[in-house]
Design a protein around this motif. Structure first.
Motif, short mmCIF file in Angstrom:
data_model
loop_
_atom_site.label_atom_id
_atom_site.label_comp_id
_atom_site.label_asym_id
_atom_site.label_seq_id
_atom_site.Cartn_x
_atom_site.Cartn_y
_atom_site.Cartn_z
N PRO A 130 11.13 46.65 32.82
CA PRO A 130 10.77 46.03 34.10
C PRO A 130 11.51 46.67 35.29
O PRO A 130 10.95 46.80 36.38
CB PRO A 130 11.17 44.57 33.94
CG PRO A 130 11.24 44.33 32.47
CD PRO A 130 11.63 45.65 31.86
N ILE A 131 12.74 47.09 35.06
CA ILE A 131 13.49 47.75 36.13
C ILE A 131 12.85 49.09 36.44
O ILE A 131 12.64 49.43 37.62
CB ILE A 131 14.97 47.93 35.71
CG1 ILE A 131 15.63 46.58 35.42
CG2 ILE A 131 15.75 48.68 36.81
CD1 ILE A 131 16.99 46.67 34.77
N ARG A 132 12.52 49.87 35.41
CA ARG A 132 11.87 51.17 35.62
C ARG A 132 10.53 51.00 36.32
O ARG A 132 10.19 51.80 37.20
CB ARG A 132 11.69 51.91 34.29
CG ARG A 132 12.99 52.45 33.73
CD ARG A 132 12.77 53.45 32.61
NE ARG A 132 11.87 53.00 31.58
CZ ARG A 132 12.23 52.44 30.43
NH1 ARG A 132 13.50 52.23 30.17
NH2 ARG A 132 11.33 52.09 29.54
N GLU A 133 9.78 49.98 35.97
CA GLU A 133 8.47 49.75 36.62
C GLU A 133 8.66 49.46 38.09
O GLU A 133 7.93 49.99 38.95
CB GLU A 133 7.74 48.59 35.94
CG GLU A 133 6.46 48.19 36.62
CD GLU A 133 5.45 49.33 36.76
OE1 GLU A 133 4.71 49.35 37.78
OE2 GLU A 133 5.39 50.21 35.89
N ARG A 176 17.93 38.47 36.90
CA ARG A 176 18.54 38.49 35.56
C ARG A 176 17.75 39.35 34.57
O ARG A 176 17.40 38.88 33.48
CB ARG A 176 18.73 37.08 35.03
CG ARG A 176 19.79 36.32 35.80
CD ARG A 176 20.15 35.03 35.15
NE ARG A 176 21.28 34.44 35.89
CZ ARG A 176 21.67 33.19 35.75
NH1 ARG A 176 21.06 32.39 34.90
NH2 ARG A 176 22.69 32.74 36.46
N PRO A 177 17.52 40.61 34.91
CA PRO A 177 16.80 41.47 33.97
C PRO A 177 17.66 41.75 32.74
O PRO A 177 18.89 41.86 32.83
CB PRO A 177 16.56 42.75 34.77
CG PRO A 177 17.68 42.78 35.74
CD PRO A 177 17.94 41.34 36.11
N THR A 225 20.52 39.77 40.84
CA THR A 225 19.20 39.90 41.44
C THR A 225 19.08 41.30 41.97
O THR A 225 19.96 41.78 42.69
CB THR A 225 18.98 38.88 42.56
OG1 THR A 225 18.98 37.56 42.00
CG2 THR A 225 17.64 39.11 43.27
N LEU A 226 18.00 41.97 41.58
CA LEU A 226 17.70 43.32 42.05
C LEU A 226 16.57 43.24 43.06
O LEU A 226 15.53 42.64 42.78
CB LEU A 226 17.27 44.22 40.90
CG LEU A 226 18.21 44.29 39.70
CD1 LEU A 226 17.59 45.15 38.60
CD2 LEU A 226 19.56 44.82 40.10
N VAL A 227 16.79 43.82 44.23
CA VAL A 227 15.78 43.87 45.28
C VAL A 227 15.43 45.34 45.48
O VAL A 227 16.31 46.16 45.74
CB VAL A 227 16.28 43.22 46.59
CG1 VAL A 227 15.21 43.30 47.67
CG2 VAL A 227 16.70 41.77 46.35
#
Length: 107
Positions: A98-101, A92-93, A77-79
């Motif tokens: 989506p991470i760059r956004e 769970r990317p 999980t990325l916060v």
């Protein structure tokens, strides 16, 4: 600040995280987690575009207070934080966009 490669076994306190200035990406997971391992190439691609972002890679698990304070249920999980406040979250990317956004939102 480049992407952190190793999970920190010692976690900061929630108070310390809430006081962080600027943009921070918290990554909760474990080194043995298959989902976490599969997410690493996408994370590396995203951090290549946003190398100045602070990255805290926190080993999570039962009894870990920081993960519980963020209600972490699945890994990774990325916060995404801006001045200690949550702006976005990804669970769970598998792709970097989506991470760059989310990184753009806090940068």
């Amino acid at each position: 600040m480049p992407m952190t490669q190793q999970y920190a076994a010692t976690e900061p306190t929630r108070t310390e995280v809430d006081a962080l200035p600027g943009a921070t990406v918290l990554e909760f997971g474990a080194p043995w987690c298959g989902y976490c391992q599969r997410a690493q190439p996408a994370l590396a691609e995203a951090f290549a575009v946003h190398p100045a972002l602070r990255h805290l890679k926190i080993e999570d698990g039962s009894g870990r207070r920081l993960g519980r304070s963020f209600h972490i249920k699945l890994w990774p999980t990325l916060v995404f934080l801006r001045d200690g406040q949550e702006v976005a979250r990804l669970v769970r990317p598998t792709e970097s966009e989506p991470i760059r956004e989310a990184m753009r939102r806090i940068a």
